[in-house]
Design an enzyme around this catalytic site. Sequence first.
Site, PDB file in Angstrom:
ATOM      1  N   GLY B  54       0.822  -1.202   0.130  1.00 10.54           N
ATOM      2  CA  GLY B  54      -0.186   0.119  -0.002  1.00 10.54           C
ATOM      3  C   GLY B  54       0.909   1.277  -0.083  1.00 10.54           C
ATOM      4  O   GLY B  54       2.146   1.191   0.661  1.00 10.54           O
ATOM      5  N   LEU B  57      -1.228   7.313   2.816  1.00 12.98           N
ATOM      6  CA  LEU B  57      -0.641   7.969   3.760  1.00 12.98           C
ATOM      7  C   LEU B  57       0.216   7.014   4.682  1.00 12.98           C
ATOM      8  O   LEU B  57       1.467   7.267   4.840  1.00 12.98           O
ATOM      9  CB  LEU B  57      -1.555   8.935   4.603  1.00 12.98           C
ATOM     10  CG  LEU B  57      -2.294   9.936   3.969  1.00 12.98           C
ATOM     11  CD1 LEU B  57      -3.201  10.793   5.022  1.00 12.98           C
ATOM     12  CD2 LEU B  57      -1.239  11.137   3.504  1.00 12.98           C
ATOM     13  N   GLY B  59       1.374   3.839   4.291  1.00 15.39           N
ATOM     14  CA  GLY B  59       2.271   3.080   3.423  1.00 15.39           C
ATOM     15  C   GLY B  59       3.255   3.878   2.897  1.00 15.39           C
ATOM     16  O   GLY B  59       4.457   3.550   2.718  1.00 15.39           O
ATOM     17  N   ARG B 344     -21.379  12.417  14.124  1.00 17.69           N
ATOM     18  CA  ARG B 344     -21.633  11.723  13.064  1.00 17.69           C
ATOM     19  C   ARG B 344     -22.632  10.864  12.986  1.00 17.69           C
ATOM     20  O   ARG B 344     -23.585  10.374  12.228  1.00 17.69           O
ATOM     21  CB  ARG B 344     -20.372  11.257  12.282  1.00 17.69           C
ATOM     22  CG  ARG B 344     -19.735  12.645  11.594  1.00 17.69           C
ATOM     23  CD  ARG B 344     -18.384  11.509  11.125  1.00 17.69           C
ATOM     24  NE  ARG B 344     -17.453  12.990  10.560  1.00 17.69           N
ATOM     25  CZ  ARG B 344     -16.291  12.452  10.109  1.00 17.69           C
ATOM     26  NH1 ARG B 344     -15.745  11.464   9.910  1.00 17.69           N
ATOM     27  NH2 ARG B 344     -15.627  13.632   9.479  1.00 17.69           N
ATOM     28  N   ARG B 449     -14.543   7.387  14.780  1.00 15.98           N
ATOM     29  CA  ARG B 449     -13.326   8.259  14.627  1.00 15.98           C
ATOM     30  C   ARG B 449     -13.733   9.684  14.547  1.00 15.98           C
ATOM     31  O   ARG B 449     -14.914  10.069  13.972  1.00 15.98           O
ATOM     32  CB  ARG B 449     -12.669   7.933  13.430  1.00 15.98           C
ATOM     33  CG  ARG B 449     -11.461   8.736  12.981  1.00 15.98           C
ATOM     34  CD  ARG B 449     -10.880   8.043  11.667  1.00 15.98           C
ATOM     35  NE  ARG B 449     -11.624   8.436  10.471  1.00 15.98           N
ATOM     36  CZ  ARG B 449     -11.900   9.473  10.038  1.00 15.98           C
ATOM     37  NH1 ARG B 449     -11.580  10.474  10.349  1.00 15.98           N
ATOM     38  NH2 ARG B 449     -12.609   9.506   8.895  1.00 15.98           N
TER      39      ARG B 449
END
Lengths: 248, 652, 255
Positions: B54, B57, B59, B344, B449
């Site tokens: 990957g 961001l 990886g 959220r 999150r």
Amino acid sequence: MKLTLRVWRQQNAEAPGAMATYEVDGISQDMSFLEMLDTLNEELILGGDEPVAFDHDCREGICGACSLVINGDAHGPERTTTCQLHMRSFDDGDTIDIEPWRASAFPVVKDLVVDRSSFDRIIQAGGYISAPTGTAPDAHATPVPKPDADSAFEHAECIGCGACVAACPNGSAMLFTSAKVNHLNVLPQGAPERETRVLDMVATMDDEGFGGCTLTGECATACPKGIPLPSITAMNKEWLRATRKVRR
Amino acid sequence: MPDLSDYTNYRTGEPLVDAKAPTGPVAERWDTRRFEAKLVNPANRRKHTVIVVGTGLAGGSAGATLAEQGYHVIQFCFQDSPRRAHSVAAQGGINAAKNYRNDGDSVHRLFYDTVKGGDFRARESNVHRLAEISVEIIDQCVAQGVPFAREYGGLLDNRSFGGVQVSRTFYARGQTGQQLLLGAYQALSRQIAAGNVELHSRTEMLDLVVVDGKARGIVARDLVTGKIDTYFADAVVLASGGYGNVFYLSTNAMNSNATAIWRAHRRGAWFANPCFTQIHPTCIPRTGDHQSKLTLMSESLRNDGRIWVPKAKGDDRPANRIPEDERDYYLERVYPAFGNLVPRDIASRAAKNVCDEGRGVGPGGQGVYLDFAEAIERMGRKKVEEKYGNLFDMYARITAEDPYETPMRIYPAVHYTMGGLWVDYDLQTTIPGLFAIGEANFSDHGANRLGASALMQGLADGYFVLPSTINDYLARNPHTEEIDAGHPAVAEAVAETEDRLNLLLAVDGDRTPDSFHREIGELMWEFCGMARTEEGLRKALGRIPQIREEFWRRIKVPGTGEQFNQSLEKANRVVDYLELAELMCLDALHRAESCGGHFREESQTPDGEAARRDEEFSYAAAWEFSATGDAPVLHKEDLVFEYVHPTQRSYA
Amino acid sequence: MEMRRFMSWTDEDFPSSVVSMALATRTDRRPSMTRTLWDSSVGKKTIMAVSGLVMLGYLVVHMLGNLKIFFGSDEFNHYAHWLRTLGEPFLHYEWALWIVRVVLVAAVVLHAVSAYQLSRRDLRARPTAYVHRKARSSYATRTMRYGGVILALFIVWHILDLTTGTVHSGGFQSGHPYQNVLDTFSTWYGNVIYIVAVLALGLHVQHGFWSAAQTLGVGSATRDRVLKTLANVLAVVLTAGFVSVPVAVMTGVVS
């Protein structure tokens, strides 16, 4: 909507390719262009044919993967990426020609998929600031004038899709290269490598087999992120400056 | 259906303890761990090879940093270029406890907000480390030339985000993810040019190679030639992102997938909290069955937009023909204190509820209005344009509706997965030598999150945490035995992969990979989406093995394996979704509490809010794979809160 | 399908890979400025821009000189003679003229060679044409190459006609340019060749001047309007100035 699609089909890099014609029906105005191709592909698979290969990923206009020349326009008639193009831009009964990006530096992989790794190599030649992890001073150590920061951002918006190359009659990568050169060269952090960056990136761009710039402006017209044509002028200036200033 | 009873009849294994986590004051733990960790002599580093899967961001930053340290890195991405990893699409910003605003922010406050925002299902040690590192990330990115927004004085601008009370979010217009990713990509490019990173683009990891209990390599397919190859290393780092695409429709990229982590899970890496998924309230609703993905609209719109639906069911008049007194501003009505700015998960669930009541708007009734008429009246159209112009344009382009004239329609969509491979404090999975970073692991966000925290975590893991902790593993495990493709463990992994792909090609049925993906996605959205019930989850768990069985009977993949074959890629990813979906449902079933993004209808307060049950569920659930369709083993890692004391959230 | 090739200006393939090239340029001595200019597409464009501007400056002077034909044969012939005595007594007879000629030939050669090499590169960069073709850029932009070829051929004819007299219609008289010009524009083909070339020149200058400014990095968003206007004015003035002579001869204004 009912549409006739003429699509470039090419089995692999070595095989010859040709336009193939397909009819699709039941296309909704609300579909994105790629969803219309999804519909075609579902039918092709069920019919035992190989679906049309095309690059796509984020489908929100930011990853730069999608890359189709639609009726002679890179990313189609609207100034956006193919994934953000919707079928309401077309009319019932239209014939649509779909071709891959055409450039010797972007060899076809299959159908509409091309190899754009030449762009990566241009970046590898100098499209970075050497700042190994852990070496950074505090972020506020060097203030950057807002106009410079804004200019850097506007150039950094480039998504590396390659529409500029596809649209350019010379297959030139000047707009792409200039976007990164200008992004980094305008910032104080980019100053130490300012000359080598532009010289090495332009040299690599040439080595990759891209054409030269004749300032037709097609690149900037096709750019979905609006990288402006004067970006190329600014890079030319940087390049000429670098030929004088670089340490030999 | 023997599968059903088998699968839900899981066993609880021995509890899981994070052996790497240092003790002592939370603010000193990261220093302690770094000091205790063994180091690899700089001269010896080039003898070590690390595989990174990957280039997002996490990886990208990890590959660049490991190479800068002197390791030999072999890096993979399935995209044609590392610059296209889906981190590129993150809009809002990145949090950092810089306190440049002098508004009372601190490392401790960011730590506190993140633990609380995660609804007390994350580890304090990890979150504190994240908050500490957040500060260094901004420095690093600025040094790389990331063009963050600045003020006229030349200093960095900040904005507030997602209900926190300080301005700590750094941003680059609506393209923060893109700019941060390009920073990491450029750092990685520099290392590729220097010969320290060997990049394999358009190459997808299909299995993990485990030799003598340690991760030693991967099996990967060259997507252009179809060639299946093996790559070997002293350690393997998975930075392959989240698994939101199990739901078919999500804000993830079309090719984001769970194969790397799922194959690692099958090889012995335990999977933690798979049911913790985040559903973002402000996405553009689907327009029909052709919909292939959903597009997020920045959460910031809720600052000035008012959310409403008609009071009457089935009211299909155009929005501007519905008089004020026939509109239900349901968030303002139910949550007067927070109004349209509730977190959220609450906003998402409320939208679902009114749509379930038959009051949804737009095609299929799957949408609610986000109305800016009042904001335009109050601030003037010009001000609204200034603040949200680019978002309004994006909305108009996708929907062909003018949000200045008619209210936007929004609906929740799957956005992020907090669960992932279980990792210890060193970000190492339960397979020695296998590390998981970024969204691929489970560690920092608990059950929910916070906005602008995903970018922070990805870069913290990649630039700073992993490059420190992996030293310890490499120093303690000097591999003397060279392995090659002839090793039995390698041959077995390759054979399994080839068999799987060959089988997919051989079935020659009558359904496309997408049709199965859509089916499993719709099932998950209905029963394991915004609100979950025991009954629904059991229904899903009954259905999944049937779909899986049907898949292997009816899948149709044209072409061959020795070529560029996007249908084959897709079908192979669906194979893993069909197993992962089952584990997600089981995890959701076993966690009979509501917390963060996981809402169990059976567990709510009298006024309909999520009720956490800390006495029973204050743990991370790590699942050990046994066999396809067989019940996994549950291992619980108890969560201890010494600094932030669990409280029930209230937004009324 | 041909896979990627690495191309250089002199058609030889680069033996090394691009990556090692990029690294090599980091560690090795950098080539000289001249070498850098000649080896790069941007450098070649710079050479074209500078040589183009030199020729453009010459053309403005040339055009003004041509207009003297409207003041009669004496004044025109006297002007032509003065060109040969320019710089005397410091320079010998015709030296100044030869210096100008050498500079111009150098400019033409550099311009043409660069254009040729750049065009070859451009054509090779797009080996397969689009099936669906669409032209969007201006006529002037699209005709730079053909226009350039027309101009190159014209220059040859023009010199053979009015400098050496080799292909001149009617008896070429050295030292009597006024009559020579009248001779040339008394034939239909003389007029056709000349007017076509001048129109090509106008188009060439219109895009070329603006393009040179961009190549030399003096263009900017704010200056763009000025540069484009200047390019248009130059193109129109040059075209009108040059065309006025054959038109005047054809209409009998000059005889």
